[in-house]
Enzyme design. Structure first.
Site, PDB file in Angstrom:
ATOM      1  N   TRP A   1       0.825  -1.205   0.000  1.00 35.76           N
ATOM      2  CA  TRP A   1       0.000   0.000   0.000  1.00 35.76           C
ATOM      3  C   TRP A   1       0.858   1.253   0.000  1.00 35.76           C
ATOM      4  O   TRP A   1       0.498   2.259  -0.639  1.00 35.76           O
ATOM      5  CB  TRP A   1      -0.970  -0.027   1.176  1.00 35.76           C
ATOM      6  CG  TRP A   1      -1.776  -1.284   1.180  1.00 35.76           C
ATOM      7  CD1 TRP A   1      -1.737  -2.304   2.086  1.00 35.76           C
ATOM      8  CD2 TRP A   1      -2.708  -1.708   0.157  1.00 35.76           C
ATOM      9  NE1 TRP A   1      -2.582  -3.315   1.719  1.00 35.76           N
ATOM     10  CE2 TRP A   1      -3.191  -2.987   0.539  1.00 35.76           C
ATOM     11  CE3 TRP A   1      -3.170  -1.137  -1.019  1.00 35.76           C
ATOM     12  CZ2 TRP A   1      -4.118  -3.683  -0.225  1.00 35.76           C
ATOM     13  CZ3 TRP A   1      -4.092  -1.826  -1.785  1.00 35.76           C
ATOM     14  CH2 TRP A   1      -4.561  -3.090  -1.390  1.00 35.76           C
TER      15      TRP A   1
ATOM     16  N   ASP B   1      -1.416   6.889   6.388  1.00 38.30           N
ATOM     17  CA  ASP B   1      -2.493   5.975   6.035  1.00 38.30           C
ATOM     18  C   ASP B   1      -2.704   5.069   7.243  1.00 38.30           C
ATOM     19  O   ASP B   1      -1.868   4.232   7.552  1.00 38.30           O
ATOM     20  CB  ASP B   1      -2.092   5.172   4.798  1.00 38.30           C
ATOM     21  CG  ASP B   1      -3.131   4.122   4.398  1.00 38.30           C
ATOM     22  OD1 ASP B   1      -4.113   3.939   5.138  1.00 38.30           O
ATOM     23  OD2 ASP B   1      -2.922   3.472   3.358  1.00 38.30           O
TER      24      ASP B   1
ATOM     25  N   LYS C   1     -12.064  -1.773   8.188  1.00 40.68           N
ATOM     26  CA  LYS C   1     -11.335  -2.646   9.108  1.00 40.68           C
ATOM     27  C   LYS C   1     -11.892  -2.511  10.533  1.00 40.68           C
ATOM     28  O   LYS C   1     -12.333  -3.476  11.138  1.00 40.68           O
ATOM     29  CB  LYS C   1      -9.835  -2.297   9.130  1.00 40.68           C
ATOM     30  CG  LYS C   1      -9.208  -2.035   7.782  1.00 40.68           C
ATOM     31  CD  LYS C   1      -9.015  -3.287   6.964  1.00 40.68           C
ATOM     32  CE  LYS C   1      -8.219  -2.961   5.705  1.00 40.68           C
ATOM     33  NZ  LYS C   1      -7.983  -4.135   4.858  1.00 40.68           N
TER      34      LYS C   1
END
Length: 356
Positions: free
Chosen positions: A99, A166, A190
């Site tokens: 990511w 992030d 999440k």
């Protein structure tokens, strides 16, 4: 205890959030309409939005001067929104996995982009430390938790430049000193809500500094002035987020959640370290509290498929590791009960007793 959901995302959420959401799908707040069909401009949904923002700020102790936004597009859209808004000359990225690399790939379209530190040399099994941060950066971007490789930055680092993070997979899992960051973003699927809404925490004074003209939908200031309603927001995920944040507050807040998360992770990591059939993949000091990655120990590699089947038959859902790394991954986000972790440990012990 039936099926236990270890999926990395969309992932487990509190039962209370599911129950209240299911009621709201049929009749939201007794108004005779479903949460799926009410206007985002209605006073009923405005109340949901206001409370969700307030809870977000309260639980993370967000200081004055910051805005909490809820937008669409996922964290991957933020990979280019961030440089669009903040990158004028040069940005720095810490490469800790897939990511982070994807975020960096988007930034190169907007200006000079440098990799300040990386753990790719050891397949992202650790978090880089002790690196120098250039002071001529417009911002430094980090990914605090790495779902694929099971590593996590366990503290809020100091940075001489604007810090962007992030936090898709560990937001609300531990206390965060928001004042150390210029911008925090993440997908909600999440620890917060079903897929479809992205959170952004941004300090207002870092905006409006780039010379390029910004499309309205990309400009964070559009969403600030519009109260996250510049366009139609993801109404249902925001409602579920409110229910999740209510649950978290009632539990005792982020500080209490952090205690629980450390305890849950210790139970599973202790078993991995003690069980002769398994071994962890991340260095111990950087092990994630959210995503526990492990493989079969040396000499037992051929048992991987058999263990996966064995665990699945006993209700352990989603423990297969990411396709890039293989092995196993147990995602133990906030809503995962300690009993779920212990159930997986029992399965591991049972398998070791049979095969060890």
């Amino acid at each position: 205890m039936g099926k236990v959901n270890f999926n990395a995302g969309p992932s487990i959420l509190p039962k209370a959030a599911f129950e209240n959401a299911s009621k709201a799908v049929l009749d939201f707040d007794g108004i005779g309409l479903s949460i799926l069909e009410i206007s985002h401009r209605s006073k009923e949904f405005q109340a949901v939005m206001d409370e969700t923002v307030a809870l977000f700020k309260e639980l993370l102790n967000v200081p004055e001067g910051y805005h909490v936004l809820f937008v669409g597009g996922g964290a991957s859209t933020q990979f280019f929104h961030v440089p669009y808004n903040l990158l004028e000359k040069k940005a720095g990225y810490v490469n800790t996995g897939v990511w982070a690399k994807k975020a960096m790939k988007e930034a190169v379209n907007f200006g000079e982009t440098v990799c300040v530190a990386s753990s790719e040399d050891k397949n992202f099994t650790y978090v880089p430390k002790g690196y120098d941060i250039p002071t001529d950066l417009d911002y430094l971007h980090i990914t605090t938790n790495n779902t694929i490789y099971g590593t996590e930055l366990h503290y809020d680092m100091d940075s001489p430049v604007t810090l962007v993070a992030d936090m898709s997979s560990d937001i609300m899992s531990r206390p965060v000193d928001v004042s150390k960051y210029g911008l925090i973003y993440g997908g909600a699927q999440k620890n917060l809500a079903p897929a479809g809404v992205t959170f952004v925490i941004v300090r207002e004074d870092i905006l409006g500094k780039v010379s390029r003209k910004l499309p309205s939908m990309v400009d964070y200031r559009s969403h600030i002035s519009g109260g996250s309603m510049y366009n139609t927001p993801p109404v249902f995920p925001i409602f579920v987020m409110r229910e999740t944040l209510r649950w978290l507050k009632a539990l005792g807040g982020v500080e209490k959640m952090y205690e629980i998360n450390k305890r849950k992770a210790a139970i599973l990591y202790d078993e991995i370290d003690a069980n002769p059939l398994f071994k962890g993949t991340a260095v111990k000091e950087d092990r994630s509290l959210m995503n526990v990655c492990f493989v079969m120990n040396d000499g037992y590699e051929e048992l991987a498929d058999e263990f996966r089947t064995f665990a699945t038959e006993r209700g352990m859902v989603g423990i297969k590791g990411h396709r890039l790394v293989g092995g196993f991954r147990a995602s133990i986000y906030n809503a995962m009960p300690e009993e779920g972790v212990k159930a997986l440990v029992d399965v591991m012990r049972e398998f070791a007793k049979i095969k060890g």
